[in-house]
Design a protein around this motif. Sequence first.
Motif, PDB file in Angstrom:
ATOM      1  N   ALA A 164      11.073  -6.455  10.516  1.00 10.48           N
ATOM      2  CA  ALA A 164      12.626  -6.792   9.585  1.00 10.48           C
ATOM      3  C   ALA A 164      12.444  -5.563   8.936  1.00 10.48           C
ATOM      4  CB  ALA A 164      13.133  -7.487   9.204  1.00 10.48           C
ATOM      5  N   ILE A 165      11.282  -4.955   7.425  1.00 15.49           N
ATOM      6  CA  ILE A 165      11.645  -3.829   6.638  1.00 15.49           C
ATOM      7  C   ILE A 165      11.049  -2.790   7.362  1.00 15.49           C
ATOM      8  CG2 ILE A 165       9.762  -3.237   4.729  1.00 15.49           C
ATOM      9  CD1 ILE A 165       8.270  -5.946   5.007  1.00 15.49           C
ATOM     10  N   GLN A 166      10.825  -2.709   8.154  1.00 17.39           N
ATOM     11  CA  GLN A 166      10.533  -1.487   8.911  1.00 17.39           C
ATOM     12  C   GLN A 166      11.783  -1.010   9.356  1.00 17.39           C
ATOM     13  OE1 GLN A 166       7.155  -2.602  12.014  1.00 17.39           O
ATOM     14  NE2 GLN A 166       6.295  -1.171  11.033  1.00 17.39           N
ATOM     15  N   GLY A 167      13.080  -2.360  10.074  1.00 14.13           N
ATOM     16  CA  GLY A 167      14.191  -2.184  10.423  1.00 14.13           C
ATOM     17  C   GLY A 167      15.336  -1.331   9.078  1.00 14.13           C
ATOM     18  N   GLY A 168      14.524  -2.303   8.224  1.00 11.78           N
ATOM     19  CA  GLY A 168      15.682  -2.021   6.844  1.00 11.78           C
ATOM     20  C   GLY A 168      16.421  -3.014   6.715  1.00 11.78           C
ATOM     21  N   THR A 169      16.433  -3.940   7.829  1.00 11.21           N
ATOM     22  CA  THR A 169      17.007  -5.344   7.568  1.00 11.21           C
ATOM     23  C   THR A 169      16.541  -6.372   6.498  1.00 11.21           C
ATOM     24  OG1 THR A 169      16.261  -6.373   9.406  1.00 11.21           O
ATOM     25  CG2 THR A 169      18.076  -5.515  10.196  1.00 11.21           C
ATOM     26  N   LEU A 170      15.172  -6.546   6.282  1.00 17.62           N
ATOM     27  CA  LEU A 170      14.606  -6.602   4.709  1.00 17.62           C
ATOM     28  C   LEU A 170      14.261  -6.257   3.927  1.00 17.62           C
ATOM     29  CD1 LEU A 170      13.639  -9.672   3.799  1.00 17.62           C
ATOM     30  CD2 LEU A 170      11.620  -9.684   5.399  1.00 17.62           C
ATOM     31  N   GLU A 171      14.212  -6.218   2.948  1.00 21.68           N
ATOM     32  CA  GLU A 171      13.395  -5.294   1.395  1.00 21.68           C
ATOM     33  C   GLU A 171      11.920  -5.216   1.440  1.00 21.68           C
ATOM     34  OE1 GLU A 171      17.332  -5.153   2.152  1.00 21.68           O
ATOM     35  OE2 GLU A 171      16.702  -6.813   0.889  1.00 21.68           O
ATOM     36  N   MET A 172      11.611  -6.563   1.431  1.00 24.56           N
ATOM     37  CA  MET A 172      10.690  -6.360   0.669  1.00 24.56           C
ATOM     38  C   MET A 172       9.794  -7.719   1.229  1.00 24.56           C
ATOM     39  SD  MET A 172      10.553  -5.559  -3.396  1.00 24.56           S
ATOM     40  CE  MET A 172       8.700  -5.789  -4.050  1.00 24.56           C
ATOM     41  N   ALA A 173       8.633  -8.144   1.257  1.00 21.86           N
ATOM     42  CA  ALA A 173       7.598  -8.755   1.844  1.00 21.86           C
ATOM     43  C   ALA A 173       6.012  -9.131   1.136  1.00 21.86           C
ATOM     44  CB  ALA A 173       7.325  -8.832   2.608  1.00 21.86           C
ATOM     45  N   THR A 211     -14.912 -27.702   2.420  1.00 24.48           N
ATOM     46  CA  THR A 211     -16.668 -26.312   2.296  1.00 24.48           C
ATOM     47  C   THR A 211     -16.188 -25.070   1.514  1.00 24.48           C
ATOM     48  OG1 THR A 211     -16.439 -27.182   4.359  1.00 24.48           O
ATOM     49  CG2 THR A 211     -18.346 -25.559   3.001  1.00 24.48           C
ATOM     50  N   LEU A 212     -16.693 -24.817   0.584  1.00 27.63           N
ATOM     51  CA  LEU A 212     -16.417 -23.779  -0.416  1.00 27.63           C
ATOM     52  C   LEU A 212     -17.204 -22.354  -0.339  1.00 27.63           C
ATOM     53  CD1 LEU A 212     -16.387 -25.528  -3.734  1.00 27.63           C
ATOM     54  CD2 LEU A 212     -14.542 -24.126  -2.283  1.00 27.63           C
ATOM     55  N   THR A 213     -17.084 -21.370   0.950  1.00 25.09           N
ATOM     56  CA  THR A 213     -17.618 -21.016   1.421  1.00 25.09           C
ATOM     57  C   THR A 213     -17.535 -19.664   1.408  1.00 25.09           C
ATOM     58  OG1 THR A 213     -16.023 -20.333   3.649  1.00 25.09           O
ATOM     59  CG2 THR A 213     -17.545 -22.077   4.680  1.00 25.09           C
ATOM     60  N   GLY A 214     -16.088 -19.034   0.487  1.00 24.73           N
ATOM     61  CA  GLY A 214     -15.654 -18.136   0.100  1.00 24.73           C
ATOM     62  C   GLY A 214     -15.966 -17.057   0.955  1.00 24.73           C
ATOM     63  N   HIS A 215     -16.058 -17.255   2.463  1.00 27.77           N
ATOM     64  CA  HIS A 215     -16.409 -15.930   3.769  1.00 27.77           C
ATOM     65  C   HIS A 215     -15.618 -14.990   3.034  1.00 27.77           C
ATOM     66  CE1 HIS A 215     -13.145 -18.971   5.320  1.00 27.77           C
ATOM     67  NE2 HIS A 215     -13.061 -17.418   6.006  1.00 27.77           N
ATOM     68  N   GLN A 216     -14.519 -15.090   2.722  1.00 27.76           N
ATOM     69  CA  GLN A 216     -13.314 -13.928   2.902  1.00 27.76           C
ATOM     70  C   GLN A 216     -12.846 -13.525   1.686  1.00 27.76           C
ATOM     71  OE1 GLN A 216     -10.159 -14.159   6.001  1.00 27.76           O
ATOM     72  NE2 GLN A 216     -11.221 -11.797   7.476  1.00 27.76           N
ATOM     73  N   TYR A 217     -12.094 -12.142   0.973  1.00 21.47           N
ATOM     74  CA  TYR A 217     -11.355 -12.759   0.495  1.00 21.47           C
ATOM     75  C   TYR A 217      -9.860 -11.868   0.640  1.00 21.47           C
ATOM     76  CZ  TYR A 217      -8.592 -10.601  -4.399  1.00 21.47           C
ATOM     77  OH  TYR A 217      -8.027 -10.313  -5.089  1.00 21.47           O
ATOM     78  N   ASN A 218      -8.658 -11.556   0.134  1.00 23.32           N
ATOM     79  CA  ASN A 218      -8.069 -11.555   0.637  1.00 23.32           C
ATOM     80  C   ASN A 218      -6.760 -10.834  -0.294  1.00 23.32           C
ATOM     81  OD1 ASN A 218      -7.156 -14.082   3.132  1.00 23.32           O
ATOM     82  ND2 ASN A 218      -7.801 -12.085   3.678  1.00 23.32           N
ATOM     83  N   PRO A 219      -6.779  -9.979  -0.451  1.00 21.01           N
ATOM     84  CA  PRO A 219      -5.637  -8.735  -0.937  1.00 21.01           C
ATOM     85  C   PRO A 219      -4.174  -9.119  -0.689  1.00 21.01           C
ATOM     86  CG  PRO A 219      -7.328  -6.941  -0.195  1.00 21.01           C
ATOM     87  CD  PRO A 219      -7.382  -8.693   0.421  1.00 21.01           C
ATOM     88  N   GLN A 220      -3.074  -9.138  -0.988  1.00 21.09           N
ATOM     89  CA  GLN A 220      -1.582  -9.133  -0.151  1.00 21.09           C
ATOM     90  C   GLN A 220      -1.416  -8.086  -0.993  1.00 21.09           C
ATOM     91  OE1 GLN A 220       0.862 -12.300  -0.336  1.00 21.09           O
ATOM     92  NE2 GLN A 220      -0.544 -12.932   1.191  1.00 21.09           N
ATOM     93  N   SER A 221      -0.612  -7.285   0.143  1.00 15.26           N
ATOM     94  CA  SER A 221       0.469  -5.973   0.095  1.00 15.26           C
ATOM     95  C   SER A 221       1.557  -6.123  -0.676  1.00 15.26           C
ATOM     96  CB  SER A 221       0.234  -4.796   0.854  1.00 15.26           C
ATOM     97  OG  SER A 221      -1.328  -4.831   1.299  1.00 15.26           O
ATOM     98  N   VAL A 222       2.216  -5.714  -1.454  1.00 15.85           N
ATOM     99  CA  VAL A 222       3.551  -6.466  -1.817  1.00 15.85           C
ATOM    100  C   VAL A 222       4.410  -4.394  -1.139  1.00 15.85           C
ATOM    101  CG1 VAL A 222       5.349  -5.881  -3.171  1.00 15.85           C
ATOM    102  CG2 VAL A 222       2.831  -6.670  -4.229  1.00 15.85           C
ATOM    103  N   VAL A 223       5.202  -4.543  -0.458  1.00 20.37           N
ATOM    104  CA  VAL A 223       5.240  -3.660   0.428  1.00 20.37           C
ATOM    105  C   VAL A 223       7.126  -3.535   0.821  1.00 20.37           C
ATOM    106  CG1 VAL A 223       3.815  -3.303   2.283  1.00 20.37           C
ATOM    107  CG2 VAL A 223       5.840  -4.236   2.819  1.00 20.37           C
ATOM    108  N   ILE A 224       8.296  -2.128   0.637  1.00 21.46           N
ATOM    109  CA  ILE A 224       9.602  -1.799   0.812  1.00 21.46           C
ATOM    110  C   ILE A 224       9.495  -1.690   1.481  1.00 21.46           C
ATOM    111  CG2 ILE A 224       9.409  -0.471  -1.078  1.00 21.46           C
ATOM    112  CD1 ILE A 224      11.681  -1.510  -2.733  1.00 21.46           C
ATOM    113  N   SER A 225      10.511  -1.819   1.852  1.00 15.14           N
ATOM    114  CA  SER A 225      10.997  -0.760   2.910  1.00 15.14           C
ATOM    115  C   SER A 225      11.086   0.641   2.929  1.00 15.14           C
ATOM    116  CB  SER A 225      13.105  -1.364   4.221  1.00 15.14           C
ATOM    117  OG  SER A 225      13.230  -0.334   4.775  1.00 15.14           O
ATOM    118  N   LYS A 226      11.063   1.715   3.536  1.00  8.76           N
ATOM    119  CA  LYS A 226      11.150   3.154   3.604  1.00  8.76           C
ATOM    120  C   LYS A 226      12.560   3.630   2.883  1.00  8.76           C
ATOM    121  CE  LYS A 226       9.145   7.463   3.599  1.00  8.76           C
ATOM    122  NZ  LYS A 226       9.932   8.706   3.740  1.00  8.76           N
TER     123      LYS A 226
END
Length: 331
Positions: free
Chosen positions: A78-87, A227-242
């Motif tokens: 939807a962002i690529q198509g321009g029907t959603l602005e951000m996620a 179980t506290l494994t901490g096996h992966q860290y996730n940054p989250q990209s804040v993106v906007i439709s070009k």
Amino acid sequence: MKRVFIKTVIAAVALAAMGVALAQEKTIKFANQNNAGHPIVQGMEKFKEIVEKNSGGKLKVNLFPGGALGSDQANVSAIQGGTLEMASMNSGIFASQVKDFGVFDFPFMFASGKEADTVVDGAFGKKMHTKLEEKGLVGLAYYELGFRHLTNGKRPINKVSDVEGLKLRVIPNPINVDWVKALGANPTPLPFPELYAALEQGAVDGQENPIPTINSAKLYEVQKNLTLTGHQYNPQSVVISKKFWDTLSAAEKKIVSDAATESASFQRSTARALEASLLDNLKKNGMQVTTLPVSEMAILREKMKPVIAKHGEPIAATVSELQAELAKLRK
């Protein structure tokens, strides 16, 4: 007659000015999979507050948390198509658009949130977001989902072999499928909004997510073992439709970009400040919390190495670049 003409001209100019003002008003729909109250959504709320204040209300931001506008994959389209602005979504999800983003899903890549901040806010993080532009996406900043931990409804996990045979929901991408297989478990890719029902109905035995996500989604109602494994860290990209970005003036772009940066700093600090109290809340709601011994964590890391090697080979240059950045930080 002259006065009537002048009044008419003045009225026309006023109406034209009003029309220009109205034309300048723009609405930004901003989507995410997490529920209201989650630190990601709090970051989105901060973004909305800053943008609307600094634009004098000319830029409106409407928030759609909880997967209200569909899955992450649907949001990308939807962002690529321009029907959603951000996620805002896990940066690794963009590996389907630019394979280099798979590096953000590598297990045990980051040792701390502070280390991750330095990388994503620096040259490496900016370079990665630049790669998205040819795909119709403009990366503005990085929020934080955080370090992921394992939950299940079958049994406590006291050693790595206890994971074997569990049916685990994973983020729908290849590296997550492969690391779950490496532990002898059965991966089930599912969009996050479908997770609670799948756990409740027994379609999957467990899942893995950061503590704020486990808490906000009330997974303690359908999962009793953490179980506290901490096996992966996730940054989250804040993106906007070009497509949308290109309609903004230079001043509007600055407002949006600055708001993303400021809200990202707020969001990460909020998430980290909340984590200890949220873990306590999970315990109060009946979750049994375990930590793997050092020897078992070493086994877990060893089992992940072939997965990292397999998925690192096609993006070797990016992996080397990130590892070089991390090596500098760890001196």
